[in-house]
Scaffold this motif. Structure first.
Motif, PDB file in Angstrom:
ATOM      1  N   UNK A 102      -6.735  -9.127   6.102  1.00  0.00           N
ATOM      2  CA  UNK A 102      -5.421  -8.419   5.433  1.00  0.00           C
ATOM      3  C   UNK A 102      -6.522  -7.151   4.670  1.00  0.00           C
ATOM      4  N   UNK A 103      -5.998  -5.926   4.759  1.00  0.00           N
ATOM      5  CA  UNK A 103      -6.453  -4.723   3.951  1.00  0.00           C
ATOM      6  C   UNK A 103      -5.591  -4.777   2.650  1.00  0.00           C
ATOM      7  N   UNK A 104      -6.277  -4.765   1.561  1.00  0.00           N
ATOM      8  CA  UNK A 104      -5.440  -4.900   0.143  1.00  0.00           C
ATOM      9  C   UNK A 104      -4.730  -3.349   0.283  1.00  0.00           C
ATOM     10  N   UNK A 105      -3.438  -3.528  -0.449  1.00  0.00           N
ATOM     11  CA  UNK A 105      -2.599  -2.587  -0.577  1.00  0.00           C
ATOM     12  C   UNK A 105      -3.083  -1.510  -1.420  1.00  0.00           C
ATOM     13  N   UNK A 106      -4.272  -1.869  -2.264  1.00  0.00           N
ATOM     14  CA  UNK A 106      -4.624  -0.904  -3.133  1.00  0.00           C
ATOM     15  C   UNK A 106      -5.915  -0.066  -2.605  1.00  0.00           C
ATOM     16  N   UNK A 107      -6.174  -0.686  -1.446  1.00  0.00           N
ATOM     17  CA  UNK A 107      -7.280   0.454  -0.717  1.00  0.00           C
ATOM     18  C   UNK A 107      -6.831   1.738  -0.450  1.00  0.00           C
ATOM     19  N   UNK A 108      -7.821   2.647  -0.696  1.00  0.00           N
ATOM     20  CA  UNK A 108      -7.469   4.098  -0.684  1.00  0.00           C
ATOM     21  C   UNK A 108      -8.108   4.686   0.694  1.00  0.00           C
ATOM     22  N   UNK A 109      -7.652   5.997   1.196  1.00  0.00           N
ATOM     23  CA  UNK A 109      -7.961   6.459   2.215  1.00  0.00           C
ATOM     24  C   UNK A 109      -9.465   6.687   2.149  1.00  0.00           C
ATOM     25  N   UNK A 110     -10.032   6.350   3.469  1.00  0.00           N
ATOM     26  CA  UNK A 110     -11.488   6.673   3.586  1.00  0.00           C
ATOM     27  C   UNK A 110     -12.379   5.461   3.077  1.00  0.00           C
ATOM     28  N   UNK A 111     -11.719   4.523   2.414  1.00  0.00           N
ATOM     29  CA  UNK A 111     -12.546   3.427   1.742  1.00  0.00           C
ATOM     30  C   UNK A 111     -12.943   2.487   3.049  1.00  0.00           C
ATOM     31  N   UNK A 112     -14.077   1.736   2.684  1.00  0.00           N
ATOM     32  CA  UNK A 112     -14.884   0.843   3.705  1.00  0.00           C
ATOM     33  C   UNK A 112     -14.803  -0.317   3.158  1.00  0.00           C
ATOM     34  N   UNK A 113     -14.449  -1.562   4.069  1.00  0.00           N
ATOM     35  CA  UNK A 113     -14.565  -2.880   3.555  1.00  0.00           C
ATOM     36  C   UNK A 113     -15.288  -3.667   4.570  1.00  0.00           C
ATOM     37  N   UNK A 114     -16.159  -4.444   4.131  1.00  0.00           N
ATOM     38  CA  UNK A 114     -17.033  -5.243   5.043  1.00  0.00           C
ATOM     39  C   UNK A 114     -16.818  -6.761   5.335  1.00  0.00           C
ATOM     40  N   UNK A 115     -17.094  -7.423   6.120  1.00  0.00           N
ATOM     41  CA  UNK A 115     -16.779  -8.788   6.244  1.00  0.00           C
ATOM     42  C   UNK A 115     -18.138  -9.270   7.102  1.00  0.00           C
TER      43      UNK A 115
END
Lengths: 335, 156
Positions: free
Chosen positions: A171-184
């Protein structure tokens, strides 16, 4: 042992004969294949040399003892993120899929436990991993057909050189902003054990030998990434009045032209963007006045983008990428 | 380490006794694994160990020791070692060994040997193609004389 200390030989087993020269060769206990992972664990390497010589007119043949070395199991897990680029996501989206491959680069059948870490450094947000899913073999994520991973009961069991596709859902957090990158990070760890490369587990290898951790130390991992591709829209509405006397006083009978400008921003796009606006109380819609840009739209609910119904206008803009604007105009008269 | 007694039993039964002369030359085979370790001082140390744990990629050293225990010289002494299928040849300790890449039908130095691929094309042989290694002694081994032969391989 000194190689010149002949007295310490174990008694050589001698066989007299003449046809043995090439006859005693190695036997493999486990069928062997030419694989990147190497000789299958449990294979016996058996070495026997033979000699012939003449004593007077007689030819004599002698075999050496047979040395048998069992090939032990080398454990090597390799994990690769297999998406070709960052997986696009939106703030608050669930079930966002990353694809990985887990490969057994060892020489024995091995089972692997799977786990994830999403608190990686160097990215902008932490995806919330909701499940790990084992692909059914087609490489495509199918919620009904693929198996949700449960540590232990369905650890992937892989033959040497075999691999399996693993999906990580987040799930992508609601607070993630445009262009943010998240890794797993996906980690596959040998159930035999993990540790420093070269660590040996006595008797734990396939075929009864030892198990030895290879260069990956028994566990492999790789990072996969999401990239937030959000878009937003802002609406600006303005009105201009023209009365029957040619000026802008809003008196009964004056015509008001409303202009709504929808401007999208962000790296993503907005799907099924529609603009609705109710006709203000005390005014009457001017039939046929609806426009998208310079294109006139009919009031009926038909093939074009606009319609007038229930005293409100609706213009369907479809999917609009970020960085564009659409202008909708319509007119009313003041009662 | 396992000993394959079965092979010896089968071989003895299958081959009729041909020569009853004194089988006086003994031949012994040993396999060691070569370990390279880097000591605390940063120096690389190479040691030969008993092959208690062997995995693909390990370097093996095969040592063959012969001794003429008889009272007569042994002439035309030839030692042949077929390579186990899981071992890729890495060279012998001296240039005297002859190699075969076709199961012992033809022999020579590696540069003289050719391999026929599955599709019929022929190419120069490589070390890992070697199927047999052989030493042919020009001089008889005198009574009481001993020596050793050595070659290297890597576990495929």
């Amino acid at each position: 042992m000194s190689f010149t200390d002949i007295s310490r030989f174990s008694g050589p087993k001698q066989t007299v004969g003449y046809a043995l020269l090439l006859g005693v060769s190695s036997l493999a206990m486990v069928p062997e294949a030419a694989l990147a992972a190497g000789t299958r664990a449990g294979t016996l390497i058996e070495n026997t040399a033979s000699a012939t010589y003449d004593v007077g007119p007689t030819q004599i043949s002698v075999d050496s003892n047979t040395n048998t070395v069992r090939v032990d199991e080398l454990i090597n897990a390799v994990v690769d993120w297999s998406d070709s680029a960052d997986v696009m996501t939106l703030p608050g989206s669930t079930g966002q899929v990353l694809a990985f491959s887990v490969t057994n680069n060892g020489n024995g059948e091995e089972s692997f436990s799977l786990s994830t870490i999403s608190t990686l450094g160097g990215d902008d947000y932490d995806p919330t991993v909701t499940s790990i899913v084992i692909d059914d073999g087609d490489g495509i994520y199918e919620p009904g057909q693929d198996t949700v991973y449960i540590p232990g009961p369905n650890d992937p069991v892989l033959l040497p050189d075999a691999s399996v596709t693993i999906f990580v859902l987040s799930t992508t957090p609601a607070g993630a902003g445009d262009g943010d990158r998240g890794g797993v990070q996906l980690i596959a760890a040998s159930r035999t054990g993990t540790g420093a490369p070269g660590t040996s587990f006595s008797g734990r290898g396939e075929g009864g030998g030892d198990a030895v951790l290879g260069t990956t130390g028994g566990d492999g991992s790789d990072d996969g990434f999401y990239s937030v591709s959000a878009a937003s829209v802002s609406l600006v509405k303005s009105a201009s009045v023209l009365n029957q006397f040619g000026n802008a006083n809003p008196i009964p009978g004056a015509t008001v032209t409303y202009t709504i400008v929808a401007t999208t921003t962000g790296s993503g796009s907005l799907a099924n963007l529609a603009i609705n606006d109710a006709v203000p109380t005390g005014t009457t819609y001017v039939p046929g006045s609806l426009r998208l840009g310079s294109t006139a739209l009919t009031d009926a609910a038909d093939a074009d983008a606009g319609r007038f119904a229930s005293n409100a206008i609706t213009v369907s803009l479809g999917t609009v990428p970020g960085g564009q604007s659409r202008t909708v105009t319509f007119q009313v008269t003041i009662n | 380490m396992l000993r394959n007694l079965f092979l010896f039993a089968a071989a003895t039964a299958a081959v009729p006794a041909f020569a009853q002369a004194d089988p006086s030359v003994s031949l012994a085979s040993d396999v060691m694994v070569e370990r390279t370790t880097v000591g605390p001082d940063g120096r690389t140390q190479v040691s030969l160990e008993e092959p208690s744990t062997v995995v693909p990629g390990d370097k093996l050293v095969f040592v063959l020791r012969y001794r003429n225990n008889g009272r007569q010289p042994a002439a035309d002494f030839v030692v042949t070692n077929p390579l186990p299928a899981a071992v890729a040849f890495q060279g012998s300790n001296d240039g005297s060994a002859q190699l075969s890449v076709d199961g012992g039908r033809s022999w020579g130095a590696i540069g003289d040997l050719m391999v026929t691929e599955g599709d019929g094309t022929r190419r120069a042989a490589r070390m890992e193609d070697v199927t047999h290694v052989r030493w042919t002694f020009a001089q008889p081994i005198p009574a009481g004389e001993a020596g050793r032969l050595m070659f290297r391989g890597v576990v495929r």
